[in-house]
Design an enzyme around this catalytic site. Structure first.
Site, PDB file in Angstrom:
ATOM      1  CB  CYS A 104      -0.947  -0.006   1.189  1.00  0.00           C
ATOM      2  SG  CYS A 104      -0.115   0.049   2.783  1.00  0.00           S
ATOM      3  N   GLY A 150      -8.170  -5.914   3.429  1.00  0.00           N
ATOM      4  CA  GLY A 150      -9.560  -6.042   3.867  1.00  0.00           C
ATOM      5  C   GLY A 150      -9.747  -7.172   4.862  1.00  0.00           C
TER       6      GLY A 150
END
Length: 431
Positions: free
Chosen positions: A51, A195
Site C-alpha cells: 500500500c 480487507g
C-alpha cells in the site's frame, strides 16, 4: 550483471503522487515478461507492491539503460511527466539495493516501524504465481536472505514489540474518535489482504455488526465465514453505505468506489451522528472530497502516517541493533555474490578429480565382468565425491576479496592439476 532496485514509497512520495504512479501488478508482470524474454534489458526481475511502495528488483547488464526504459514505461502507463517521476523515485545498486530490501523486510523502512505485515508481503512477492521467468539465482538468494533477515531482526530485537500493522494503527486512530465499537456497524470494502486483516481486527475488537463487500461475493463469504460477518456484493454499495457507521476502503484500482455524489445520496445517520470513512486502499477507494461533506469524517493513509510517527519514535531505541543485523546480513550476501566467481575454479577441480577417478576405475577393471566394472566405477565415483566434499566447501565459500580467499583460489589449480597448457590459475578465476 548488476543488481538494482527502482521504486517509489512513502519515504519519497506523498500518497497523492504514489496513487498517480500506481500500476496494476498483473500489468507489471506482463510487461516484465516482454522485457525479460525479448528486449534483453533485464536478466532477472521481481516486483514488490504494498500500500505504501511499488518497487522492482532487477539484475541487468546495464542498469542505467534498464532504469531509463522502466521509467519511460512508467510514464507512458501512468501519464505522469518524467520530471515528476524522477523527483519521486529512487534507483539503488548492489549493496545499497540489498541493504534496502533487508531493511524493508525487517520493518525498518515501513510506515509503522517494526510492522510484521511487510514480511508477508515480501514473501508473497518472492513466491508470486506469476513470477515464472523473473527470479533467477541472484534474486532467489536475495529474497530468501531478506526473509531470513526479517525473521532474525524480529527474533533478536524488540523492534516489533507493540508494533501495529498499518491496518491496526488506522483502526486505533478511528476508534479514538468513535469510542466503543459494540454499537457500530462496520462495512469493509474488499476481501484482499488488507480487507481481511481489517475485518479480523474489527471482529477482535467486538464490533457490533461486520459486513464484508467484495466484487466477487464468494471471496467475501470465505473471509466472513470465520468472523461471524455478513458477505455482500459491491453492487449493493449504496444500500450498504446507508446502513454503516464505519466504512473501510480496501479496494484499489479503477478509481474511487465511494464518491461525493454517492455519499450525498445516502441518508444521514439518525441523530446527526458522524459517518466515518477509513481509506487504506492504494489507489484510493474513497474520493478525498468525501471528507468535506457534512456528517462525514475521512481518514486516509496520510492521516495514519502522521499518527504512527509517535509510535515509531517509541521503538527507535531498538533501531541501532536492528540496523547492525541488517548490515551483517548484507555483508554476508555480498560475500556470496563475490563467491559466485569461484564457480569456474570449483567446476574445473571437480571435473578433473572425477575424470581421474573414472580413468582409474576403467584401468583397474580391465578384463573383469560387466558387473564388476560397474561396481568399480560406482566405488571410484563415490570415493572421489567424498574426498571432494571439503575442498568444494572451502572453494565455494572462499572470499576472493580477502587475502586468504584469493590465495586459496589461486592455489587450487596447482594443487589439483587443473591449470594445463596455455592456462593459469588466474585464467581460471577470470573465466
Amino acid at each position: 550483471m548488476e543488481l538494482f532496485v527502482l521504486g517509489t514509497s512513502q519515504a519519497v512520495a506523498p500518497a497523492a503522487v504514489r496513487e498517480r504512479l500506481h500500476v496494476d501488478l498483473e500489468e507489471v508482470y506482463r510487461t516484465l515478461a516482454d522485457l525479460l524474454r525479448g528486449r534483453g534489458l533485464l536478466a532477472e526481475a521481481v516486483p514488490l507492491s504494498t500500500c505504501a511502495r511499488l518497487e522492482l528488483y532487477g539484475v541487468a547488464p546495464d542498469v542505467d539503460r534498464a532504469a531509463r526504459a522502466l521509467l519511460h514505461l512508467l510514464g507512458r502507463r501512468t501519464g505522469v511527466a518524467k520530471r515528476e517521476i524522477l523527483g519521486h523515485t529512487y534507483v539503488l545498486r548492489d549493496t545499497d539495493a540489498v541493504r534496502h530490501l533487508f531493511r524493508v523486510a525487517s520493518g525498518l523502512d515501513s510506515v509503522v516501524h517494526g510492522e510484521a505485515q511487510i514480511l508477508g508481503q515480501v514473501r508473497e512477492a518472492a513466491h508470486h504465481p506469476l513470477l515464472v521467468h523473473g527470479k533467477g539465482p541472484v534474486l532467489h538468494r536475495l529474497f530468501e536472505s531478506a526473509l531470513a533477515t526479517g525473521k532474525k531482526v524480529r527474533t533478536e530485537t524488540e523492534i516489533g514489540r507493540g508494533a501495529a500493522s498499518l491496518a491496526s494503527a488506522a483502526l486505533s486512530l478511528v476508534q479514538g474518535e468513535i469510542g466503543r465499537l459494540e454499537p457500530v456497524t462496520a462495512l469493509v470494502l474488499g476481501a484482499g489482504e488488507t480487507g481481511t486483516l481489517v475485518a479480523r481486527l474489527l471482529h477482535k475488537a467486538k464490533v457490533g455488526r461486520l459486513v464484508i463487500a467484495n466484487r466477487t461475493e464468494e471471496t467475501a463469504r470465505l473471509v466472513a465465514a470465520g468472523l461471524g460477518a455478513e458477505a455482500r456484493s459491491l453492487a449493493e454499495l449504496p444500500a450498504l453505505l446507508a446502513e454503516a457507521d464505519l466504512i473501510v476502503g480496501a479496494v484499489g484500482g479503477g478509481g474511487p468506489l465511494v464518491t461525493p455524489e454517492l455519499v450525498a445520496s445516502v441518508a444521514p445517520i439518525p441523530g446527526s451522528r458522524t459517518r466515518y470513512y477509513l481509506d487504506l486502499a492504494h489507489p484510493r477507494s474513497v474520493d478525498p472530497a468525501v471528507g468535506a461533506l457534512p456528517g462525514t469524517r475521512l481518514f486516509d493513509l496520510e492521516s495514519v502516517f502522521e499518527e504512527v510517527e509517535e509510535a515509531r519514535r517509541a521503538r527507535a531505541t531498538q533501531t541501532p541493533r536492528a540496523e547492525r543485523i541488517v548490515d551483517g546480513q548484507a555483508m554476508a550476501f555480498a560475500r556470496w555474490q563475490r563467491s559466485r566467481g569461484n564457480v569456474p575454479v570449483l567446476r574445473a577441480v571437480r571435473a578433473q578429480v572425477l575424470e581421474m577417478a573414472r580413468d582409474e576405475a576403467e584401468r583397474l577393471s580391465r578384463g573383469r565382468s560387466d558387473e564388476e566394472r560397474r561396481a568399480m566405477t560406482r566405488f571410484a565415483r563415490t570415493l572421489a565425491r567424498t574426498l571432494l566434499h571439503q575442498p568444494t566447501v572451502a572453494l565455494r565459500d572462499a572470499d576472493p576479496a580477502s587475502v586468504e580467499g584469493r590465495a586459496l583460489l589461486e592455489s587450487a589449480g596447482r594443487l589439483f592439476g587443473v591449470a594445463g597448457e596455455g592456462s593459469t590459475e588466474r585464467d581460471l578465476l577470470k573465466s
